[in-house]
Scaffold this active site. Structure first.
Site, PDB file in Angstrom:
ATOM      1  N   ASP A  27       1.049  -1.104  -0.163  1.00 16.49           N
ATOM      2  CA  ASP A  27      -0.140   0.017  -0.154  1.00 16.49           C
ATOM      3  C   ASP A  27       0.710   1.060   0.029  1.00 16.49           C
ATOM      4  O   ASP A  27       1.675   1.680   0.988  1.00 16.49           O
ATOM      5  CB  ASP A  27      -0.944  -0.065   1.177  1.00 16.49           C
ATOM      6  CG  ASP A  27      -2.049  -1.003   1.211  1.00 16.49           C
ATOM      7  OD1 ASP A  27      -2.554  -0.976  -0.065  1.00 16.49           O
ATOM      8  OD2 ASP A  27      -2.371  -1.901   1.978  1.00 16.49           O
ATOM      9  N   ASP A 167      -9.999  -5.306  -0.170  1.00 14.95           N
ATOM     10  CA  ASP A 167      -8.877  -5.020   0.634  1.00 14.95           C
ATOM     11  C   ASP A 167      -9.260  -4.106   1.803  1.00 14.95           C
ATOM     12  O   ASP A 167      -9.990  -3.072   1.592  1.00 14.95           O
ATOM     13  CB  ASP A 167      -8.089  -3.868  -0.368  1.00 14.95           C
ATOM     14  CG  ASP A 167      -6.685  -3.424   0.400  1.00 14.95           C
ATOM     15  OD1 ASP A 167      -6.148  -3.890   1.589  1.00 14.95           O
ATOM     16  OD2 ASP A 167      -5.909  -2.638  -0.431  1.00 14.95           O
TER      17      ASP A 167
HETATM   18 ZN    ZN Z   1      -4.198  -2.091  -0.449  1.00 11.50          ZN
END
Ligand code: ZN
Length: 211
Positions: A27, A167
């Site tokens: 991320d 997610d």
């Molecule tokens: Zn992510």
């Protein structure tokens, strides 16, 4: 990897290498598109150097077009941009594929899946955010189930090969139901790295979704 211990990154990467996980999810946050900062290219490169599985890189950044090539060079196999961050999404997805990566689009919780009708064939992956992006370890938004199902319907209707990824807040409580709703790929952070025994935690989630 956002939930991993960066003080012992090599060991964390090794744990994932030896586990039944399929890839690394990274991320990237810029402090503009999302309120938080995470890590950038040097960390991606460090993970790529040791990773024995593909890097699935999720860009939570404004103007991602500026960095597509840099993330390719850093080792990304999958590169996901946010629908909300791209004025020319179709062009961006084409550019990601032209660089030899799989192209993904992520949707914030407030963005309806129908916004992707016209690009579903241009994306290899659609990522449904089941938390508001910006922080690890948040509670799962249950509306994501309906959204995954609606996305699956769209993919089937359009006869696309696009994978659906979820997610945010994924754990043993919701993993099986998400797959039943149509998810193909699950991202787990805190459920893995927050556990005392990460490798068995990955295995438990994999067992739940393979039924
Ligand atoms: Zn992510």
């Amino acid at each position: 990897m956002l939930s991993s211990n960066f003080g012992r990154l090599d060991a964390e990467v090794e744990m994932v290498n030896e586990s039944v996980a399929d890839c690394f999810h990274l991320d990237i946050m810029d402090g503009l598109f999302v309120p938080n900062l995470s890590y950038g290219l040097p960390v991606v490169k460090a993970i790529a150097k040791k990773a024995a599985k593909p890097l699935d890189v999720h860009l939570m950044i404004q103007h991602p077009d500026r960095y597509l090539e840099a993330f390719k060079e850093a080792g990304a196999a999958w590169l996901t941009v946010h629908y909300e961050a791209c004025t020319h999404l179709h062009r961006t997805l084409r550019a990601i594929r032209a660089l030899g990566m799989k192209a993904g689009v992520a949707l914030n919780p407030h963005t309806p899946v129908t916004m992707l009708t016209d690009v579903v064939h241009d994306a290899d992956l659609i990522l449904i955010m089941s938390v508001n992006p910006g922080f690890g370890g948040q509670a799962f938004i249950s509306h994501a189930f309906r959204k995954v199902a609606a996305m699956k319907e769209l993919v089937l209707r359009e006869k696309a090969a696009t994978l659906i990824e979820v997610d945010g807040g994924v754990d043993t409580q919701n993993a099986a139901a998400l797959c039943d709703a149509g998810a193909d790929v699950l991202v787990a952070g805190q459920a893995i790295f927050g556990s005392n025994n990460p490798a068995p935690a990955i295995r438990r989630i994999k067992e739940l979704i393979s039924k």
